[in-house]
Motif scaffolding. Structure first.
Motif, short mmCIF file in Angstrom:
data_model
loop_
_atom_site.label_atom_id
_atom_site.label_comp_id
_atom_site.label_asym_id
_atom_site.label_seq_id
_atom_site.Cartn_x
_atom_site.Cartn_y
_atom_site.Cartn_z
N GLU A 1 -3.75 7.39 -14.17
CA GLU A 1 -4.94 6.98 -13.43
C GLU A 1 -4.87 7.39 -11.95
OE1 GLU A 1 -7.80 5.58 -14.55
OE2 GLU A 1 -7.01 5.78 -16.58
N GLY A 2 -3.75 7.99 -11.54
CA GLY A 2 -3.66 8.50 -10.18
C GLY A 2 -2.81 7.71 -9.21
N VAL A 3 -2.15 6.65 -9.68
CA VAL A 3 -1.25 5.91 -8.79
C VAL A 3 -0.01 6.79 -8.58
CG1 VAL A 3 0.07 3.79 -8.43
CG2 VAL A 3 -2.08 3.71 -9.69
N GLN A 4 0.25 7.15 -7.32
CA GLN A 4 1.30 8.12 -7.03
C GLN A 4 2.71 7.55 -7.14
OE1 GLN A 4 0.35 9.69 -3.17
NE2 GLN A 4 -1.56 10.58 -3.89
N SER B 1 -8.44 2.41 -6.50
CA SER B 1 -7.70 3.67 -6.28
C SER B 1 -6.47 3.50 -5.40
CB SER B 1 -8.63 4.72 -5.67
OG SER B 1 -9.73 4.95 -6.49
N PRO B 2 -5.52 2.66 -5.81
CA PRO B 2 -4.32 2.51 -4.99
C PRO B 2 -3.42 3.73 -5.07
CG PRO B 2 -4.06 1.31 -7.02
CD PRO B 2 -5.47 1.84 -7.01
N THR B 3 -2.67 3.96 -4.01
CA THR B 3 -1.68 5.03 -3.98
C THR B 3 -0.34 4.50 -4.45
OG1 THR B 3 -2.81 5.88 -2.04
CG2 THR B 3 -0.65 6.77 -2.48
N LEU B 4 -0.05 3.25 -4.12
CA LEU B 4 1.22 2.61 -4.47
C LEU B 4 0.97 1.34 -5.26
CD1 LEU B 4 2.86 2.65 -0.92
CD2 LEU B 4 3.21 4.32 -2.72
N TYR B 5 1.87 1.05 -6.20
CA TYR B 5 1.83 -0.22 -6.91
C TYR B 5 3.21 -0.86 -6.82
CZ TYR B 5 1.82 -3.65 -10.68
OH TYR B 5 1.94 -4.81 -11.40
N ILE B 6 3.24 -2.08 -6.30
CA ILE B 6 4.49 -2.81 -6.16
C ILE B 6 4.41 -4.09 -6.98
CG2 ILE B 6 6.10 -3.88 -4.55
CD1 ILE B 6 4.82 -2.04 -2.40
N PRO B 7 5.05 -4.10 -8.14
CA PRO B 7 5.04 -5.33 -8.93
C PRO B 7 6.03 -6.36 -8.37
CG PRO B 7 6.13 -3.56 -10.14
CD PRO B 7 5.69 -3.00 -8.82
N VAL B 8 5.55 -7.58 -8.20
CA VAL B 8 6.40 -8.70 -7.81
C VAL B 8 6.52 -9.53 -9.08
CG1 VAL B 8 6.68 -10.70 -6.29
CG2 VAL B 8 5.58 -8.61 -5.44
N CYS B 9 7.60 -9.35 -9.79
CA CYS B 9 7.74 -9.89 -11.15
C CYS B 9 8.30 -11.30 -11.18
CB CYS B 9 8.60 -8.95 -11.98
SG CYS B 9 7.93 -7.30 -12.06
N ARG C 1 -4.37 -0.61 3.33
CA ARG C 1 -5.31 -1.54 2.73
C ARG C 1 -4.60 -2.18 1.54
NH1 ARG C 1 -8.76 -0.65 -1.58
NH2 ARG C 1 -10.41 -2.20 -1.71
N VAL C 2 -4.61 -3.50 1.44
CA VAL C 2 -3.83 -4.19 0.42
C VAL C 2 -4.75 -4.85 -0.60
CG1 VAL C 2 -2.14 -6.02 -0.02
CG2 VAL C 2 -1.94 -4.61 2.03
N VAL C 3 -4.45 -4.60 -1.86
CA VAL C 3 -5.12 -5.24 -2.99
C VAL C 3 -4.05 -6.02 -3.74
CG1 VAL C 3 -6.30 -4.81 -5.18
CG2 VAL C 3 -6.80 -3.37 -3.20
N ARG D 1 -4.35 4.16 3.24
CA ARG D 1 -3.66 4.18 1.95
C ARG D 1 -3.80 2.79 1.34
NH1 ARG D 1 2.25 6.65 1.82
NH2 ARG D 1 1.04 8.54 1.77
N THR D 2 -4.13 2.72 0.07
CA THR D 2 -4.29 1.43 -0.62
C THR D 2 -3.02 1.11 -1.39
OG1 THR D 2 -6.67 1.72 -0.80
CG2 THR D 2 -5.67 0.13 -2.28
N VAL D 3 -2.53 -0.11 -1.21
CA VAL D 3 -1.35 -0.60 -1.90
C VAL D 3 -1.76 -1.76 -2.79
CG1 VAL D 3 0.93 -1.64 -1.59
CG2 VAL D 3 0.12 0.06 0.04
N MET D 4 -1.34 -1.73 -4.06
CA MET D 4 -1.63 -2.80 -5.00
C MET D 4 -0.35 -3.60 -5.22
SD MET D 4 -3.46 -2.59 -8.74
CE MET D 4 -2.14 -1.92 -9.72
N ILE D 5 -0.45 -4.93 -5.10
CA ILE D 5 0.70 -5.81 -5.23
C ILE D 5 0.39 -6.90 -6.25
CG2 ILE D 5 2.23 -7.42 -4.02
CD1 ILE D 5 1.52 -5.95 -1.42
#
Length: 173
Positions: free
Chosen positions: A108-111, A82-90, A34-36, A9-13
């Motif tokens: 775009e498919g981010v769940q 193609s991340p599944t999760l997006y976690i904004p660190v604001c 997998r972290v992006v 699973r790809t996570v975008m931070i």
């Protein structure tokens, strides 16, 4: 054996210059994701040097103040990774931009995007309205004063209010 062959699973931070983003990246990486990560140019890209981060992106500094450019930059990353999760660190970017990007990223498919909607973020970003809402619902608030001009600040010092507390000044409204 099944877990070894399962697609990670790809996570975008966001906020790749913060220790919070680095800790999130390490935690997700150790859980098998997998972290992006990404950050604005000009800030020290702390997460770039972590072995927990598979891919790191740098956004142009102009995207920090332009919502459309920020959203487009996020969409470009999502299309590539193609991340599944997006976690904004604001910490270094307005949460409002992430709230505006949320519906676009969902298309775009981010769940899952760990960010409220734009209306909720607008309310939460205005600490004055949060305090007023708390008071109207009889929720305890710390002592505070609303200042509208320089004279209000001088009166605050003269009244002794500033001596009684640790004070934080915040622009609201």
């Amino acid at each position: 054996a099944h877990e070894r062959h399962r697609k990670k699973r790809t996570v975008m931070i966001s906020g790749g210059s913060t220790i919070q983003a680095l800790h999130l990246a390490r935690n997700f990486h150790s859980a098998g994701a997998r972290v992006v990560a990404f950050e604005f140019e000009g800030l020290f890209a702390l997460a770039r040097f972590s072995t927990a981060v598979d891919k790191f992106y740098t956004l142009p500094i102009s995207a920090k103040t332009n919502a459309n450019e920020y959203i487009n930059a996020l969409i470009n990353i999502v299309e590539k990774e193609s991340p599944t999760l997006y976690i904004p660190v604001c910490a270094n970017s307005p949460a409002y931009f992430d709230a505006l990007a949320k519906p676009h990223l969902e298309l775009e498919g981010v769940q899952k995007i760990f960010c409220p909607g734009a209306q909720e973020v607008s309310i939460l970003d205005d600490i004055g309205s949060v305090l007023k809402k708390c008071e109207s619902r009889n929720i305890p608030t710390p002592p505070y004063r609303t200042l509208t001009c320089k004279e209000d600040l001088m009166k605050l010092y003269d009244s002794g209010f500033m001596k009684n507390f640790r004070n934080v000044l915040i622009a609201t409204g």
